[in-house]
Design an enzyme around this catalytic site. Structure first.
Site, PDB file in Angstrom:
ATOM      1  N   GLU A 128     -37.903 -38.827 -44.377  1.00  0.00           N
ATOM      2  CA  GLU A 128     -37.045 -39.320 -45.466  1.00  0.00           C
ATOM      3  C   GLU A 128     -37.110 -38.418 -46.687  1.00  0.00           C
ATOM      4  OE1 GLU A 128     -34.818 -41.269 -44.708  1.00  0.00           O
ATOM      5  OE2 GLU A 128     -35.689 -41.989 -42.850  1.00  0.00           O
TER       6      GLU A 128
ATOM      7  N   HIS B  21     -28.479 -47.888 -35.439  1.00  0.00           N
ATOM      8  CA  HIS B  21     -27.403 -46.899 -35.558  1.00  0.00           C
ATOM      9  C   HIS B  21     -26.125 -47.313 -34.831  1.00  0.00           C
ATOM     10  CE1 HIS B  21     -31.295 -45.074 -36.133  1.00  0.00           C
ATOM     11  NE2 HIS B  21     -30.752 -44.076 -36.809  1.00  0.00           N
TER      12      HIS B  21
HETATM   13  O1  X8Z Z   1     -33.104 -43.152 -37.996  1.00  0.00           O
HETATM   14  C1  X8Z Z   1     -33.929 -42.267 -38.160  1.00  0.00           C
HETATM   15  C2  X8Z Z   1     -34.487 -41.996 -39.547  1.00  0.00           C
HETATM   16  C3  X8Z Z   1     -33.531 -42.369 -40.609  1.00  0.00           C
HETATM   17  S1  X8Z Z   1     -32.347 -41.182 -40.915  1.00  0.00           S
HETATM   18  C4  X8Z Z   1     -35.730 -42.807 -39.756  1.00  0.00           C
HETATM   19  N1  X8Z Z   1     -34.408 -41.580 -37.098  1.00  0.00           N
HETATM   20  C5  X8Z Z   1     -33.946 -41.859 -35.737  1.00  0.00           C
HETATM   21  C6  X8Z Z   1     -34.378 -43.226 -35.255  1.00  0.00           C
HETATM   22  O2  X8Z Z   1     -35.240 -43.844 -35.872  1.00  0.00           O
HETATM   23  O3  X8Z Z   1     -33.857 -43.682 -34.231  1.00  0.00           O
HETATM   24  C7  X8Z Z   1     -35.349 -40.479 -37.148  1.00  0.00           C
HETATM   25  C8  X8Z Z   1     -35.466 -39.978 -35.763  1.00  0.00           C
HETATM   26  C9  X8Z Z   1     -34.576 -40.803 -34.890  1.00  0.00           C
HETATM   27 ZN    ZN Z   2     -32.806 -39.212 -41.260  1.00  0.00          ZN
END
Ligand code: X8Z
Ligand code: ZN
Length: 595
Positions: A365, A495
């Protein structure tokens, strides 16, 4: 002929130069006016979103309503017919504009495509559906055996619990959220597609891929290529994990597909906590240091490279730690970094606890935050304050996370004993269980699912079936029991709901970060990429700053070539883990491969 021709040519030149200037002036004025309005609306939207994500009160939609209004106002401006028309007109004279102007206008059009006011009702419906989905997702009451439980607590059970029944209960508890999100996702898929189709995109997946200057097919083919390149190593890790975990859980049968609840992560995207490296017990050290120390330490690391301290407002305004157990509100439990005003107001939203997983996430972050700070300079126009591409933005902090875990670095900070002998193969194995294991999830399951969702109009009754088909095909993972169509296990991944059709960013970011790391280790530090110490090295800092400070005004392909001498390639990542192959093949001798 000549006589006639030459003056004619000269005339054209003069005329077109004059015109060029006019177009450039016109574009300048227009962009300036646009930015003034845009920055205000953007800031208002960020503030509203911030409140919605940090303070979710059951039965109180005040924040959600304010967010909807702010996003509607932003949509009405960025997607206005007037803006679309003007931007398109100017872009018809691309050749007469500067590269920076073209990039800014293209970004304006990209923003417009998400909010076209040619179909205002669809955009409004989408914004409403998005706000509701976020509220449901982060307001969800996770429960285990009838008691409320946080996602941090579920994650901790999945990391340490040895009893398979308890593991299964925790895993199933983590998936309950998906059911209630399914309807919203079906609706959002339709609305997202409809929105961008109004400006000529085939579907929402194509829209997001266009941000890289790529077609949907190019992006999905790139994902398949990356996956293929890492697959030989992943097959070994998969075989290794099936046998080792069967032993650990005292199962006499080794299953062909890894049961999802055997793995130390809700989606099987990171298995690194499966392995403990003797001499490096980061979890224990971090526990003794505390969560605050972890954030400050990550900041110190960036500062040691020559980056400035975080602004005071970062600490005042961020929301860095879990809400207290007795709080009357919830907050978004997934980490993120925010550039509130596209200028100096930078924040992060996390629920940091002192453990290795959050240690890595904190570095991740802060990578976003330092990227924001780097390109918030007068040289970079507001509309180009973004990563060279989205994957670059994800890569910088993850790169720092990788560096912050390597032994020479940990030793310098006294987080491990300098003199302790540590096993290099086990260390590499632990890293592979993080970075390599992630690829089939990100480039395979997530990207293929979102591709089918948006581009192939995947039928709602097939959501769960398709999700688990992909998990079997790419990750070699199966759910503990049959999961019918009433579930939407994909929607348990944040996501899928609120960062749609862009998960490939993370797959690409891992590929890119190994390219950068390889370059830094070999050409700047002159150290073995497996055992580096970036700490305090100003040359490394300069290198990273030179990637970040131009923001999106840089061409991402050129930048990669210039900085690493290579095009986008998994070569560095494959090479990094190469030494592990022999070890795994040795371990897996006589074992059955099922991928
Ligand atoms: O979502 C994220 C970050 C925020 S931009 C913590 N990541 C992905 C996840 O958690 O699925 C980082 C790596 C993969
Ligand atoms: Zn990120």
């Amino acid at each position: 002929m000549k006589k006639l021709f030459i003056p004619a040519l000269a005339l054209t030149l003069v005329w077109s130069c004059g015109n060029k200037k006019n177009y450039q002036q016109e574009a300048d004025t227009y962009i300036k006016e646009y930015i003034q309005r845009f920055q205000k609306l953007y800031t208002q939207s960020s503030e509203a979103e911030w409140a919605s994500n940090t303070r979710i009160v059951e039965g109180d939609s005040t924040n959600a309503i304010a967010t909807r209004k702010a996003n509607e106002a932003m949509a009405a401006f960025t997607g206005s017919e007037e803006n679309i028309k003007k931007t398109r007109e100017l872009l018809e004279h691309k050749a007469d504009l500067t590269d920076l102007q073209v990039k800014q206008l293209e970004n304006m059009l990209f923003a417009a495509a998400n909010n076209p006011q040619t179909i205002p009702e669809v955009v409004k419906k989408r914004i409403k559906a998005e706000t509701e989905q976020t509220e449901k997702l982060y307001g969800f009451n996770y429960q285990l055996n009838g008691r409320p439980i946080s996602t941090n607590q579920i994650d901790s059970i999945l990391r340490v619990e040895k009893d398979l029944t308890k593991r299964q209960q925790a895993w199933e508890a983590s998936k309950e959220v998906g059911k209630g999100l399914k309807g919203g996702l079906v609706n959002l898929r339709q609305l997202r597609n409809e929105t961008v189709q109004a400006l000529g995109y085939d579907d929402y997946f194509s829209y997001q891929a266009s941000d890289y200057g790529m077609k949907r097919e190019e992006m999905i083919n790139l994902m398949r290529r990356i996956n293929k390149e890492l697959m030989p190593l992943y097959r070994e890790l998969h075989t290794y994990a099936r046998y080792e975990l069967a032993k650990k859980y005292k199962q006499s049968q080794v299953p062909d597909l890894l049961p999802a609840h055997w793995l130390p992560n809700r989606w099987g995207q990171d298995w690194s906590s499966m392995v403990e490296v003797a001499g490096i017990n980061l979890d224990a050290v971090l526990r003794s240091k505390g969560a605050e120390w972890q954030v400050q330490q990550a900041e110190r690391f960036y500062q040691s490279l020559g980056f400035p301290a975080l602004p005071k407002s970062f600490y005042e305004k961020s929301s860095l730690y879990p809400v207290p157990a007795n709080a009357t509100y919830k907050k978004n439990n997934h980490a993120s970094a925010w550039h509130m005003d596209l200028d100096k107001d930078v924040r992060s939203l996390m629920s940091v606890e002192p453990n290795a997983e959050w240690y890595e996430t904190t570095h991740h972050e802060l990578g976003h935050v330092y990227y924001y700070m780097s390109y918030s300079n007068p040289e970079v126009p507001l509309l180009l304050r973004g990563g060279a591409n989205r994957a670059y933005h994800e890569a910088m902090g993850s790169l720092m996370g990788l560096a912050a875990m390597q032994k020479p670095f940990l030793a310098q900070l006294n987080l491990v004993d300098k003199n302790a002998k540590t096993d290099e193969v086990q260390t590499l194995l632990k890293e592979a269980l993080n970075y390599v294991v992630f690829i089939p999830f990100a480039s395979g399951v997530m990207s293929e699912f979102e591709h089918d969702l948006y581009a192939k109009n995947l039928a709602p009754e097939k959501f769960n079936q398709r999700w688990w088909e992909l998990a079997a095909q790419y990750q070699g993972i199966a759910p503990p029991t049959q999961r019918g169509p009433e579930y939407a296990d994909a929607a348990s991944k944040t996501h899928i709901n609120d960062d749609p059709a862009q998960y490939y960013d993370y797959a690409l970011s891992y590929v890119i970060l190994f390219q950068f790391h390889d370059h830094i280790a070999k050409n700047i530090l002159k150290q073995d990429p497996h055992a580096t110490n970036y700490y305090g090295n100003k040359e490394v800092g300069k290198f990273l700053a030179s990637i970040m400070s131009p923001g999106e005004s840089a061409d991402w392909r050129k930048m990669l070539k210039e900085k690493t001498g290579e095009d986008l390639s998994a070569r560095a990542m494959v090479a990094y883990f190469e030494p592990l192959m022999t070890y795994l093949q040795e371990q897996n001798k006589g074992r059955k491969y099922t991928l």
